[in-house]
Write a protein that holds these residues in place. Structure first.
Motif, PDB file in Angstrom:
ATOM      1  N   GLY A   1     -34.122  30.593   6.730  1.00 25.71           N
ATOM      2  CA  GLY A   1     -34.690  30.008   7.666  1.00 25.71           C
ATOM      3  C   GLY A   1     -35.263  30.856   8.875  1.00 25.71           C
ATOM      4  O   GLY A   1     -35.620  29.487   9.271  1.00 25.71           O
ATOM      5  N   ARG A   2     -35.617  32.129   8.746  1.00 28.59           N
ATOM      6  CA  ARG A   2     -36.503  31.918   9.780  1.00 28.59           C
ATOM      7  C   ARG A   2     -37.600  31.351   9.812  1.00 28.59           C
ATOM      8  O   ARG A   2     -38.647  30.772  10.465  1.00 28.59           O
ATOM      9  N   LEU A   3     -38.282  31.557   8.715  1.00 27.04           N
ATOM     10  CA  LEU A   3     -39.831  31.136   8.095  1.00 27.04           C
ATOM     11  C   LEU A   3     -39.686  29.460   8.043  1.00 27.04           C
ATOM     12  O   LEU A   3     -40.333  28.726   8.594  1.00 27.04           O
ATOM     13  N   LEU A   4     -37.894  28.870   7.631  1.00 23.96           N
ATOM     14  CA  LEU A   4     -38.080  27.304   8.230  1.00 23.96           C
ATOM     15  C   LEU A   4     -38.482  26.997   9.276  1.00 23.96           C
ATOM     16  O   LEU A   4     -38.673  25.780   9.589  1.00 23.96           O
ATOM     17  N   ARG A   5     -37.224  27.938   9.962  1.00 28.63           N
ATOM     18  CA  ARG A   5     -38.037  27.421  11.679  1.00 28.63           C
ATOM     19  C   ARG A   5     -38.810  27.694  11.917  1.00 28.63           C
ATOM     20  O   ARG A   5     -39.896  26.817  12.815  1.00 28.63           O
ATOM     21  N   TYR A   6     -40.347  28.205  11.450  1.00 28.11           N
ATOM     22  CA  TYR A   6     -41.283  28.850  11.927  1.00 28.11           C
ATOM     23  C   TYR A   6     -41.969  27.324  12.159  1.00 28.11           C
ATOM     24  O   TYR A   6     -42.735  27.161  12.410  1.00 28.11           O
ATOM     25  N   VAL A   7     -41.524  26.769  10.332  1.00 23.34           N
ATOM     26  CA  VAL A   7     -42.485  26.320   9.911  1.00 23.34           C
ATOM     27  C   VAL A   7     -42.318  24.575  10.227  1.00 23.34           C
ATOM     28  O   VAL A   7     -43.281  23.863  10.790  1.00 23.34           O
ATOM     29  N   ALA A   8     -40.687  24.996  11.063  1.00 21.01           N
ATOM     30  CA  ALA A   8     -40.671  23.877  12.362  1.00 21.01           C
ATOM     31  C   ALA A   8     -41.167  23.285  13.671  1.00 21.01           C
ATOM     32  O   ALA A   8     -40.804  22.416  14.010  1.00 21.01           O
ATOM     33  N   GLY A   9     -41.318  24.962  13.465  1.00 21.30           N
ATOM     34  CA  GLY A   9     -41.802  25.211  15.118  1.00 21.30           C
ATOM     35  C   GLY A   9     -40.853  25.423  16.060  1.00 21.30           C
ATOM     36  O   GLY A   9     -41.128  24.647  17.520  1.00 21.30           O
ATOM     37  N   LYS A  10     -39.790  26.052  15.260  1.00 19.89           N
ATOM     38  CA  LYS A  10     -38.489  25.980  16.496  1.00 19.89           C
ATOM     39  C   LYS A  10     -38.549  27.890  16.522  1.00 19.89           C
ATOM     40  O   LYS A  10     -38.875  28.255  15.024  1.00 19.89           O
ATOM     41  N   ASN A  11     -37.857  27.982  17.477  1.00 18.91           N
ATOM     42  CA  ASN A  11     -37.969  29.771  17.539  1.00 18.91           C
ATOM     43  C   ASN A  11     -36.169  30.073  17.872  1.00 18.91           C
ATOM     44  O   ASN A  11     -36.707  30.949  18.456  1.00 18.91           O
ATOM     45  N   SER A  12     -35.452  29.335  18.231  1.00 20.80           N
ATOM     46  CA  SER A  12     -33.869  29.749  18.420  1.00 20.80           C
ATOM     47  C   SER A  12     -33.376  30.204  17.655  1.00 20.80           C
ATOM     48  O   SER A  12     -32.620  31.090  18.302  1.00 20.80           O
ATOM     49  N   GLY A  13     -33.623  29.647  16.511  1.00 20.01           N
ATOM     50  CA  GLY A  13     -33.650  30.663  15.311  1.00 20.01           C
ATOM     51  C   GLY A  13     -33.413  32.352  15.394  1.00 20.01           C
ATOM     52  O   GLY A  13     -32.313  33.303  15.224  1.00 20.01           O
ATOM     53  N   LEU A  14     -34.619  32.651  15.726  1.00 20.58           N
ATOM     54  CA  LEU A  14     -34.870  33.830  15.690  1.00 20.58           C
ATOM     55  C   LEU A  14     -34.625  34.573  17.291  1.00 20.58           C
ATOM     56  O   LEU A  14     -34.411  35.713  17.128  1.00 20.58           O
ATOM     57  N   ARG A  15     -34.117  33.875  18.487  1.00 17.34           N
ATOM     58  CA  ARG A  15     -33.680  34.100  19.735  1.00 17.34           C
ATOM     59  C   ARG A  15     -31.953  34.383  18.980  1.00 17.34           C
ATOM     60  O   ARG A  15     -32.057  35.492  19.929  1.00 17.34           O
ATOM     61  N   ALA A  16     -31.443  33.807  18.239  1.00 18.79           N
ATOM     62  CA  ALA A  16     -30.662  34.446  18.371  1.00 18.79           C
ATOM     63  C   ALA A  16     -29.667  35.443  16.988  1.00 18.79           C
ATOM     64  O   ALA A  16     -29.131  36.215  17.699  1.00 18.79           O
ATOM     65  N   GLU A  17     -30.880  35.485  16.097  1.00 16.30           N
ATOM     66  CA  GLU A  17     -30.903  37.290  15.360  1.00 16.30           C
ATOM     67  C   GLU A  17     -31.278  38.203  16.149  1.00 16.30           C
ATOM     68  O   GLU A  17     -30.600  38.909  16.079  1.00 16.30           O
ATOM     69  N   SER A  18     -31.840  37.666  17.617  1.00 15.60           N
ATOM     70  CA  SER A  18     -32.587  39.031  18.105  1.00 15.60           C
ATOM     71  C   SER A  18     -30.880  39.590  18.790  1.00 15.60           C
ATOM     72  O   SER A  18     -30.677  40.340  19.178  1.00 15.60           O
ATOM     73  N   TRP A  19     -30.771  38.371  19.390  1.00 12.98           N
ATOM     74  CA  TRP A  19     -29.326  38.688  20.518  1.00 12.98           C
ATOM     75  C   TRP A  19     -28.254  39.012  18.994  1.00 12.98           C
ATOM     76  O   TRP A  19     -27.255  40.284  19.906  1.00 12.98           O
ATOM     77  N   ALA A  20     -28.441  38.844  18.049  1.00 12.52           N
ATOM     78  CA  ALA A  20     -26.912  38.938  17.509  1.00 12.52           C
ATOM     79  C   ALA A  20     -27.661  40.942  16.910  1.00 12.52           C
ATOM     80  O   ALA A  20     -26.860  41.321  16.893  1.00 12.52           O
ATOM     81  N   VAL A  21     -28.572  41.456  16.814  1.00  8.30           N
ATOM     82  CA  VAL A  21     -29.147  42.507  16.224  1.00  8.30           C
ATOM     83  C   VAL A  21     -28.682  43.421  17.713  1.00  8.30           C
ATOM     84  O   VAL A  21     -28.646  44.718  18.029  1.00  8.30           O
ATOM     85  N   ARG A  22     -29.112  43.065  19.614  1.00 12.22           N
ATOM     86  CA  ARG A  22     -28.977  43.530  20.331  1.00 12.22           C
ATOM     87  C   ARG A  22     -27.217  43.962  20.300  1.00 12.22           C
ATOM     88  O   ARG A  22     -26.817  44.933  21.273  1.00 12.22           O
ATOM     89  N   ARG A  23     -26.409  42.400  20.131  1.00 10.67           N
ATOM     90  CA  ARG A  23     -25.118  43.048  20.331  1.00 10.67           C
ATOM     91  C   ARG A  23     -24.275  43.579  19.346  1.00 10.67           C
ATOM     92  O   ARG A  23     -23.618  43.776  19.002  1.00 10.67           O
ATOM     93  N   LEU A  24     -25.598  43.820  18.678  1.00 11.95           N
ATOM     94  CA  LEU A  24     -24.731  44.627  16.891  1.00 11.95           C
ATOM     95  C   LEU A  24     -24.241  45.719  17.838  1.00 11.95           C
ATOM     96  O   LEU A  24     -22.362  46.137  16.457  1.00 11.95           O
ATOM     97  N   ASP A  25     -24.505  47.076  17.726  1.00 11.24           N
ATOM     98  CA  ASP A  25     -23.914  48.237  18.428  1.00 11.24           C
ATOM     99  C   ASP A  25     -21.965  48.433  19.018  1.00 11.24           C
ATOM    100  O   ASP A  25     -21.127  48.927  18.148  1.00 11.24           O
ATOM    101  N   HIS A  26     -22.431  47.217  19.782  1.00  8.73           N
ATOM    102  CA  HIS A  26     -21.147  46.204  20.941  1.00  8.73           C
ATOM    103  C   HIS A  26     -19.985  46.273  20.299  1.00  8.73           C
ATOM    104  O   HIS A  26     -19.002  46.007  19.840  1.00  8.73           O
ATOM    105  N   CYS A  27     -20.660  44.641  19.069  1.00  7.50           N
ATOM    106  CA  CYS A  27     -19.728  44.222  18.033  1.00  7.50           C
ATOM    107  C   CYS A  27     -19.068  45.342  16.967  1.00  7.50           C
ATOM    108  O   CYS A  27     -17.472  45.446  16.905  1.00  7.50           O
ATOM    109  N   LEU A  28     -19.764  46.131  16.467  1.00  8.22           N
ATOM    110  CA  LEU A  28     -19.123  47.251  15.671  1.00  8.22           C
ATOM    111  C   LEU A  28     -17.705  47.978  15.778  1.00  8.22           C
ATOM    112  O   LEU A  28     -17.122  48.895  15.929  1.00  8.22           O
TER     113      LEU A  28
END
Length: 210
Positions: free
Chosen positions: A124-151
């Motif tokens: 999915g990250r590759l597809l977004r890169y090819v499509a010229g989009k980076n919002s998904g990358l930001r979303a996954e970075s946000w998910a990682v930043r929130r991971l410890d809090h969530c767990l």
């Protein structure tokens, strides 16, 4: 009945929801993220924070789910991460106050397991890169930043019932939820290859481009 499937981002909520949908006739998925995405699109980028902090999101989710539970003759499945006690009370708690049978489950896994699952979204990250989009990358970075809090938050008793999924497949997790909720799923007759292909399709359909 409403099945609210909670858990950290990358914890398997969406895949589990679609597994139950596939094997439970008459069930539907109602994803509260769509309400949040709509609210975000109404706001300029600099004002887009966590949409769960918007009272309109919490009220809108309850209104839509109340309508669906009242009018739809089947199980309603909601895959949504909620870690804030107040937000939880205003959504899950409010639906229970309205008289609905809400079964809440939190899918948990060790930090390393969730990180691995997030990395497996590589196509999915590759597809977004090819499509010229980076919002998904930001979303996954946000998910990682929130991971410890969530767990940490989702281990609290208020977010029961917790299910550990480190060594469980998606079909087995769906089976466990069904047993605990008193539901009967259809048999899982898929082979391993077909299951992976179908799950990849679910993942692709949930890629965000905005």
């Amino acid at each position: 009945m409403l099945l609210w499937i909670n858990g950290p981002h990358g914890g398997g909520k969406t895949q589990t929801a679609h597994e139950i949908l596939r094997r439970l006739p008459g069930s539907v998925i109602c994803d509260p993220e769509h309400v949040g995405f709509g609210l975000h699109r109404m706001l300029p980028p600099e004002l887009r924070g966590d949409f769960q902090d918007l009272a309109s999101w919490r009220q809108g989710v309850v209104e839509i789910l109340h309508l669906t539970l009242t009018e739809h003759d089947g199980v309603v499945i909601v895959p949504m991460t909620v870690t804030d006690s107040g937000h939880f009370a205003e959504t899950v708690g409010r639906l229970r106050e309205l008289g609905h049978d809400v079964r809440h489950f939190t899918l948990l896994a060790q930090r390393e397991t969730v990180l691995k699952r997030l990395r497996e979204r590589g196509f999915g990250r590759l597809l977004r890169y090819v499509a010229g989009k980076n919002s998904g990358l930001r979303a996954e970075s946000w998910a990682v930043r929130r991971l410890d809090h969530c767990l940490e938050r989702l281990r609290e008793p208020e977010f029961a019932e917790q299910l550990w999924t480190d060594h469980s497949t998606v079909p087995k997790t769906a089976d466990r939820i069904a047993v605990l909720a008193g539901l009967t799923l259809g048999p899982n007759n898929e082979g391993a290859v077909r299951t992976r292909l179908r799950q990849a399709g679910v993942g692709l359909r949930h890629i965000r481009f905005d």
